[in-house]
Design a protein around this motif. Sequence first.
Motif, PDB file in Angstrom:
ATOM      1  N   GLY A 100       0.836  -1.194   0.000  1.00 51.95           N
ATOM      2  CA  GLY A 100       0.000   0.000   0.000  1.00 51.95           C
ATOM      3  C   GLY A 100       0.869   1.241   0.000  1.00 51.95           C
ATOM      4  N   ALA A 101       0.391   2.310  -0.659  1.00 49.19           N
ATOM      5  CA  ALA A 101       1.117   3.586  -0.710  1.00 49.19           C
ATOM      6  C   ALA A 101       0.114   4.709  -0.444  1.00 49.19           C
ATOM      7  N   PHE A 102       0.452   5.624   0.487  1.00 49.80           N
ATOM      8  CA  PHE A 102      -0.532   6.592   0.969  1.00 49.80           C
ATOM      9  C   PHE A 102       0.066   7.985   1.136  1.00 49.80           C
ATOM     10  N   GLU A 103      -0.840   8.978   1.025  1.00 49.61           N
ATOM     11  CA  GLU A 103      -0.472  10.372   1.244  1.00 49.61           C
ATOM     12  C   GLU A 103      -1.128  10.827   2.545  1.00 49.61           C
ATOM     13  N   THR A 104      -0.298  11.185   3.532  1.00 45.59           N
ATOM     14  CA  THR A 104      -0.800  11.612   4.831  1.00 45.59           C
ATOM     15  C   THR A 104       0.353  12.233   5.599  1.00 45.59           C
ATOM     16  N   THR A 105       0.101  12.649   6.829  1.00 46.50           N
ATOM     17  CA  THR A 105       1.185  13.044   7.726  1.00 46.50           C
ATOM     18  C   THR A 105       1.505  11.842   8.609  1.00 46.50           C
ATOM     19  N   THR A 106       2.774  11.550   8.707  1.00 43.22           N
ATOM     20  CA  THR A 106       3.237  10.391   9.468  1.00 43.22           C
ATOM     21  C   THR A 106       4.079  10.885  10.639  1.00 43.22           C
ATOM     22  N   TYR A 107       3.855  10.285  11.822  1.00 42.20           N
ATOM     23  CA  TYR A 107       4.496  10.761  13.048  1.00 42.20           C
ATOM     24  C   TYR A 107       5.349   9.693  13.711  1.00 42.20           C
ATOM     25  N   SER A 108       6.441  10.138  14.336  1.00 39.97           N
ATOM     26  CA  SER A 108       7.122   9.298  15.327  1.00 39.97           C
ATOM     27  C   SER A 108       6.590   9.752  16.686  1.00 39.97           C
ATOM     28  N   VAL A 109       6.366   8.791  17.571  1.00 39.34           N
ATOM     29  CA  VAL A 109       5.733   9.092  18.861  1.00 39.34           C
ATOM     30  C   VAL A 109       6.430   8.367  19.999  1.00 39.34           C
ATOM     31  N   SER A 110       6.330   8.949  21.190  1.00 41.87           N
ATOM     32  CA  SER A 110       6.761   8.287  22.423  1.00 41.87           C
ATOM     33  C   SER A 110       5.514   8.060  23.265  1.00 41.87           C
ATOM     34  N   TYR A 111       5.415   6.866  23.858  1.00 41.51           N
ATOM     35  CA  TYR A 111       4.211   6.548  24.628  1.00 41.51           C
ATOM     36  C   TYR A 111       4.512   5.477  25.671  1.00 41.51           C
ATOM     37  N   THR A 112       3.609   5.390  26.638  1.00 45.01           N
ATOM     38  CA  THR A 112       3.665   4.314  27.624  1.00 45.01           C
ATOM     39  C   THR A 112       2.544   3.342  27.312  1.00 45.01           C
ATOM     40  N   PRO A 113       2.848   2.080  27.028  1.00 40.98           N
ATOM     41  CA  PRO A 113       1.805   1.107  26.661  1.00 40.98           C
ATOM     42  C   PRO A 113       0.749   0.958  27.755  1.00 40.98           C
ATOM     43  N   THR A 114      -0.463   0.623  27.340  1.00 38.99           N
ATOM     44  CA  THR A 114      -1.575   0.435  28.275  1.00 38.99           C
ATOM     45  C   THR A 114      -1.473  -0.896  29.017  1.00 38.99           C
ATOM     46  N   PRO A 119       8.053   2.109  28.708  1.00 36.30           N
ATOM     47  CA  PRO A 119       7.814   3.238  27.793  1.00 36.30           C
ATOM     48  C   PRO A 119       8.567   3.046  26.479  1.00 36.30           C
ATOM     49  N   VAL A 120       7.948   3.470  25.404  1.00 37.12           N
ATOM     50  CA  VAL A 120       8.538   3.351  24.068  1.00 37.12           C
ATOM     51  C   VAL A 120       8.865   4.760  23.578  1.00 37.12           C
ATOM     52  N   LYS A 121      10.104   4.963  23.164  1.00 39.86           N
ATOM     53  CA  LYS A 121      10.528   6.277  22.694  1.00 39.86           C
ATOM     54  C   LYS A 121      10.711   6.268  21.190  1.00 39.86           C
ATOM     55  N   ASP A 122      10.237   7.350  20.542  1.00 39.37           N
ATOM     56  CA  ASP A 122      10.470   7.573  19.118  1.00 39.37           C
ATOM     57  C   ASP A 122      10.021   6.389  18.271  1.00 39.37           C
ATOM     58  N   HIS A 123       8.814   5.899  18.522  1.00 39.89           N
ATOM     59  CA  HIS A 123       8.277   4.793  17.708  1.00 39.89           C
ATOM     60  C   HIS A 123       7.968   5.304  16.321  1.00 39.89           C
ATOM     61  N   LYS A 124       8.460   4.611  15.323  1.00 35.76           N
ATOM     62  CA  LYS A 124       8.185   4.937  13.926  1.00 35.76           C
ATOM     63  C   LYS A 124       7.393   3.791  13.317  1.00 35.76           C
ATOM     64  N   TRP A 125       6.233   4.088  12.888  1.00 36.80           N
ATOM     65  CA  TRP A 125       5.510   5.318  12.652  1.00 36.80           C
ATOM     66  C   TRP A 125       4.041   5.111  12.986  1.00 36.80           C
ATOM     67  N   VAL A 126       3.304   6.204  13.163  1.00 36.43           N
ATOM     68  CA  VAL A 126       1.842   6.159  13.122  1.00 36.43           C
ATOM     69  C   VAL A 126       1.397   7.272  12.185  1.00 36.43           C
ATOM     70  N   VAL A 127       0.281   7.048  11.501  1.00 40.18           N
ATOM     71  CA  VAL A 127      -0.224   8.066  10.572  1.00 40.18           C
ATOM     72  C   VAL A 127      -1.318   8.878  11.260  1.00 40.18           C
ATOM     73  N   HIS A 128      -1.608  10.033  10.692  1.00 35.86           N
ATOM     74  CA  HIS A 128      -2.587  10.962  11.268  1.00 35.86           C
ATOM     75  C   HIS A 128      -3.934  10.279  11.508  1.00 35.86           C
ATOM     76  N   THR A 183       2.787  -9.332   7.162  1.00 37.68           N
ATOM     77  CA  THR A 183       1.951  -8.835   6.069  1.00 37.68           C
ATOM     78  C   THR A 183       1.408  -7.467   6.462  1.00 37.68           C
ATOM     79  N   ASN A 184       1.416  -6.533   5.523  1.00 30.19           N
ATOM     80  CA  ASN A 184       0.895  -5.181   5.760  1.00 30.19           C
ATOM     81  C   ASN A 184       1.544  -4.505   6.973  1.00 30.19           C
ATOM     82  N   HIS A 185       2.874  -4.592   7.054  1.00 26.64           N
ATOM     83  CA  HIS A 185       3.572  -3.892   8.141  1.00 26.64           C
ATOM     84  C   HIS A 185       3.343  -2.390   7.996  1.00 26.64           C
ATOM     85  N   LYS A 186       2.970  -1.753   9.089  1.00 32.38           N
ATOM     86  CA  LYS A 186       2.757  -0.309   9.107  1.00 32.38           C
ATOM     87  C   LYS A 186       3.840   0.308   9.991  1.00 32.38           C
TER      88      LYS A 186
END
Length: 197
Positions: A100-114, A119-128, A183-186
């Motif tokens: 798949g190929a997409f047009e969007t804003t993609t972010y690296s994020v830091s978060y604490t899992p539920t 804690p995960v620092k600078d996870h690449k990537w999540v999309v808007h 399969t379908n790694h994001k």
Amino acid sequence: MNTSTPLTTIAAVAAASALLLSGCASSEGDEAAQHSQHEKQSEAASGEDHGESHEHASDGGQPPKGIEKASDPTYAVGDEVTLTADHMPGMKGAKATISGAFETTTYSVSYTPTDDGDPVKDHKWVVHEELKNPGKAPLKDGAKVTLNADHMPGMKGAKATIDGSTDETVYMVDVDTGDMAITNHKWVTEDEVQPVK
């Protein structure tokens, strides 16, 4: 009737109090040392090895609702590529197929899992489109968000901070890292992909 307290009783109470206080101080010192050690372990886990401590799903599933397909991507669905991304062990240099190929804003994020994971620092990537009620893209670095992405255990619903963003074309890929076929790694971005040589 003797109303005075024997000196031996006073000395015993004082000694017991001193032992109790020294025990508390020792316990607090141990807790601080343990907390410091936990932070070091968390930092190590959220660095190069965060892919090992937070395994990606073997099937990334469908793209999120509302994301736009790229109109003229450099790499089309079905193209064979080599990954330069190093998001998890075995990924860098692996051969992959664009799914798949997409047009969007993609972010690296830091978060604490539920799930009480480190804690995960600078996870690449999540999309808007994988953020809960994000507003208009792009979000600024430092913005606080809630993740709807479900790439790894404990990610969905986690509170996160935006570390950085890009508007490059972003890709889903099918990849075999050697340890795991996905399969379908994001996601991987345009600059994390190169033609197969």
